[in-house]
Write a protein that holds these residues in place. Structure first.
Motif, PDB file in Angstrom:
ATOM      1  N   GLN A  58      37.586  15.252 -30.885  1.00  0.00           N
ATOM      2  CA  GLN A  58      37.060  16.594 -31.157  1.00  0.00           C
ATOM      3  C   GLN A  58      37.154  17.477 -29.915  1.00  0.00           C
ATOM      4  OE1 GLN A  58      33.146  15.345 -32.423  1.00  0.00           O
ATOM      5  NE2 GLN A  58      33.645  15.623 -34.583  1.00  0.00           N
ATOM      6  N   MET A  59      36.859  16.874 -28.774  1.00  0.00           N
ATOM      7  CA  MET A  59      36.875  17.667 -27.540  1.00  0.00           C
ATOM      8  C   MET A  59      38.299  18.117 -27.200  1.00  0.00           C
ATOM      9  SD  MET A  59      34.018  15.377 -25.640  1.00  0.00           S
ATOM     10  CE  MET A  59      34.115  16.049 -24.007  1.00  0.00           C
TER      11      MET A  59
ATOM     12  N   LEU B  38      29.533  15.545 -24.919  1.00  0.00           N
ATOM     13  CA  LEU B  38      29.288  14.101 -25.054  1.00  0.00           C
ATOM     14  C   LEU B  38      27.839  13.851 -25.464  1.00  0.00           C
ATOM     15  CD1 LEU B  38      31.198  12.703 -21.952  1.00  0.00           C
ATOM     16  CD2 LEU B  38      31.733  12.195 -24.332  1.00  0.00           C
ATOM     17  N   GLU B  39      26.918  14.542 -24.809  1.00  0.00           N
ATOM     18  CA  GLU B  39      25.497  14.360 -25.135  1.00  0.00           C
ATOM     19  C   GLU B  39      25.220  14.701 -26.593  1.00  0.00           C
ATOM     20  OE1 GLU B  39      23.151  16.623 -22.382  1.00  0.00           O
ATOM     21  OE2 GLU B  39      23.636  15.297 -20.697  1.00  0.00           O
ATOM     22  N   LYS B  40      25.945  15.653 -27.104  1.00  0.00           N
ATOM     23  CA  LYS B  40      25.694  16.080 -28.488  1.00  0.00           C
ATOM     24  C   LYS B  40      26.485  15.252 -29.494  1.00  0.00           C
ATOM     25  CE  LYS B  40      23.563  20.363 -27.590  1.00  0.00           C
ATOM     26  NZ  LYS B  40      23.487  20.342 -26.143  1.00  0.00           N
ATOM     27  N   GLY B  41      27.159  14.216 -29.003  1.00  0.00           N
ATOM     28  CA  GLY B  41      27.794  13.259 -29.906  1.00  0.00           C
ATOM     29  C   GLY B  41      29.239  13.562 -30.236  1.00  0.00           C
ATOM     30  N   ALA B  42      29.846  14.551 -29.586  1.00  0.00           N
ATOM     31  CA  ALA B  42      31.246  14.861 -29.886  1.00  0.00           C
ATOM     32  C   ALA B  42      32.144  13.708 -29.453  1.00  0.00           C
ATOM     33  CB  ALA B  42      31.658  16.148 -29.185  1.00  0.00           C
ATOM     34  N   SER B  43      33.218  13.505 -30.196  1.00  0.00           N
ATOM     35  CA  SER B  43      34.159  12.439 -29.836  1.00  0.00           C
ATOM     36  C   SER B  43      35.234  13.013 -28.910  1.00  0.00           C
ATOM     37  CB  SER B  43      34.804  11.873 -31.098  1.00  0.00           C
ATOM     38  OG  SER B  43      35.623  12.859 -31.702  1.00  0.00           O
ATOM     39  N   GLU B  44      35.975  12.124 -28.281  1.00  0.00           N
ATOM     40  CA  GLU B  44      37.072  12.555 -27.409  1.00  0.00           C
ATOM     41  C   GLU B  44      38.080  13.388 -28.199  1.00  0.00           C
ATOM     42  OE1 GLU B  44      35.660   9.649 -27.374  1.00  0.00           O
ATOM     43  OE2 GLU B  44      35.690   8.719 -25.389  1.00  0.00           O
TER      44      GLU B  44
ATOM     45  N   SER C  38      24.252  22.853 -32.674  1.00  0.00           N
ATOM     46  CA  SER C  38      24.377  22.920 -31.214  1.00  0.00           C
ATOM     47  C   SER C  38      25.628  22.166 -30.751  1.00  0.00           C
ATOM     48  CB  SER C  38      23.117  22.374 -30.544  1.00  0.00           C
ATOM     49  OG  SER C  38      22.846  21.090 -30.993  1.00  0.00           O
ATOM     50  N   ARG C  39      26.059  21.154 -31.530  1.00  0.00           N
ATOM     51  CA  ARG C  39      27.286  20.429 -31.172  1.00  0.00           C
ATOM     52  C   ARG C  39      28.510  21.329 -31.354  1.00  0.00           C
ATOM     53  NH1 ARG C  39      31.028  17.709 -33.876  1.00  0.00           N
ATOM     54  NH2 ARG C  39      29.914  18.186 -35.770  1.00  0.00           N
TER      55      ARG C  39
END
Lengths: 111, 346
Positions: A79-80, A71-77, A43-44
């Motif tokens: 990665q985004m 962010l909720e799914k734990g992605a880092s800045e 889902s991330r």
């Protein structure tokens, strides 16, 4: 009518589209939920794809929603932002690859 | 960064926080109404399974989201006399799980004595260790071995597998020191040998909710192993409740309204049935009793018909029939997959 075309408060009202056409809205939201559930992709990963697509289609609602969701799914800045660059690369590449069409035409009509 | 108490910030006072949430900046519906809709009001306890002792507000860190408003400038800590009263209750009621929290509980001078007493009773001991305390002073360097000797379950906060996100919440260099401490815990067997449990807590480092607990655990395990060769057992996702320093952050950043609306919009009836206050008793550093650690920080002492509100004069039977005190902050425990000191509740 609103004084602006986009209102952040409208994002929360997305579900209200069912008011004018409930059957299709239900089908869409069921499908939407299934698309974003954990599958072959996490889902991330799906959230990051959605973030990239949001930038490609320049949808402010989607950018708002999928920034929070990533962010909720734990992605880092990092990665985004890489996801946004993927979007930019595809959009830029889509323009540039048409350069071949331009070159073909130039070569055809020039000596 | 100084604590809100040290700054004499208005939100250091529990009444100011309660007024903010329940009156001045109330965002409805009320938590009471939501519980009533599913027949859960008044909220009743199930059975006391977890005896959670707050050993004090003293801490070597000053995290931006801390609901305790803990920090190096806080001097309130539990006395040995209060610990003895707690031990008496644990013994006489045969309680099986004791959860030690703070601040940094290890900074209490009677911490090791208390752990050894609890260990001799054969109860399951949980220590909420902030990790950096292990490196803060040579006298704490042997904590991993001490934890192991006493068969303690260690639960530690690590809000992200990147330094930037962790340090934004917990302070400069906290990530780097936390990784070092995790390696020391791994070295004595924590997170690697089956009986030595090392669980991590994920608190979102901003105004958003935690994602799926299992998916985050998987990601954390992959990242921490591949980058730092760190192992742990489980990841517990905990939602930030809108009180104390986190409430201050929400206000300062202009996120309060949207965050509360999000908590309310994602209210989960199953999570409401499983809230931790139903099976937990929270004891403050001064021996007063609360339904949970968050009520403790809002100074919402338990209310019963026949029991006192201090560990020195409680009547367990009356505790079982009490009404659990609630407020708008409780939406933090019922949002999404639910939240408790043990992570998601659904």
């Amino acid at each position: 009518m609103n004084s602006t075309y986009y209102d952040p408060a409208d994002l929360k009202k997305f579900g209200e589209i069912e008011e004018f056409q409930p059957d299709l809205a239900k089908k869409f939201f069921d499908y939407y939920g299934d698309v974003f559930s954990e599958g072959e992709l996490t889902s991330r990963e799906k959230s990051l794809i959605a973030l990239a697509v949001s930038h490609a289609i320049q949808c402010p609602y989607c950018i708002d929603a999928y920034t929070s969701d990533s962010l909720e799914k734990g992605a880092s800045e990092g990665q985004m932002m890489e996801a946004v660059h993927v979007s930019a690369a595809i959009r830029g590449g889509a323009s540039l690859v048409h350069g071949v069409q331009m070159m073909n035409k130039v070569k055809k009509i020039t000596m | 960064m100084a604590s809100l108490a040290k700054q004499q910030h208005p939100l250091a006072r529990s009444e100011a926080q309660i007024n903010f949430l329940e009156k001045d900046c109330f965002i409805g519906p009320s938590f009471k109404e939501k519980l009533a809709e599913q027949g859960l009001f008044p909220l009743k306890p199930t059975e006391i399974e977890i005896f959670q002792m707050n050993l004090g507000k003293m801490c070597n860190q000053t995290c931006r989201h801390c609901h305790v408003d803990a920090g190096p400038d806080r001097k309130e800590i539990m006395t040995q006399e209060t610990m003895l009263q707690c031990l008496d209750q644990i013994k006489s009621h045969g309680l099986k799980v004791v959860d030690l929290t703070g601040g940094a509980p290890e900074m209490n001078p009677y911490f090791r004595w208390l752990v050894e007493e609890l260990s001799s009773l054969g109860v399951h001991i949980i220590v909420r260790c902030n990790l950096t305390i292990i490196l803060a002073n040579p006298k704490f360097h042997d904590l991993p071995q001490f934890f192991k000797t006493n068969n303690i379950e260690v639960i530690s906060s690590l809000p992200h597998f990147t330094a930037v996100r962790t340090n934004a919440q917990r302070g400069s260099q906290v990530f780097e020191k936390s990784i070092q401490a995790l390696k020391l815990l791994n070295k004595v067997g924590y997170g690697r040998e089956p009986t030595y449990l090392l669980n991590l807590v994920y608190n979102p480092s901003g105004a958003f909710l935690p994602g799926d607990q299992l998916a985050l655990e998987k990601e954390f395990k992959t990242r921490l192993k591949s980058t730092y060769d760190v192992d742990f057992n489980q990841l517990f996702t905990i939602t930030n409740l809108p009180i104390s320093r986190y409430l201050d952050y929400l206000q300062q950043s202009g996120n309060y309204e949207a965050y509360m609306e999000n908590l309310i919009a994602t209210y989960n009836p199953t999570a409401a049935k499983n809230v931790m206050c139903r099976n937990t008793l929270s004891i403050g550093w001064d021996g007063y009793l609360y339904d949970c650690d968050f009520n403790q920080m809002l100074d919402m002492k338990i209310v019963t018909n026949n029991s006192g509100t201090h560990i020195s004069n409680i009547d367990f039977k009356s505790l079982q029939s009490r009404n659990i005190r609630i407020g708008q902050h409780c939406f933090g425990c019922t949002a999404g997959a639910g939240s408790s000191c043990g992570g998601a509740t659904t």
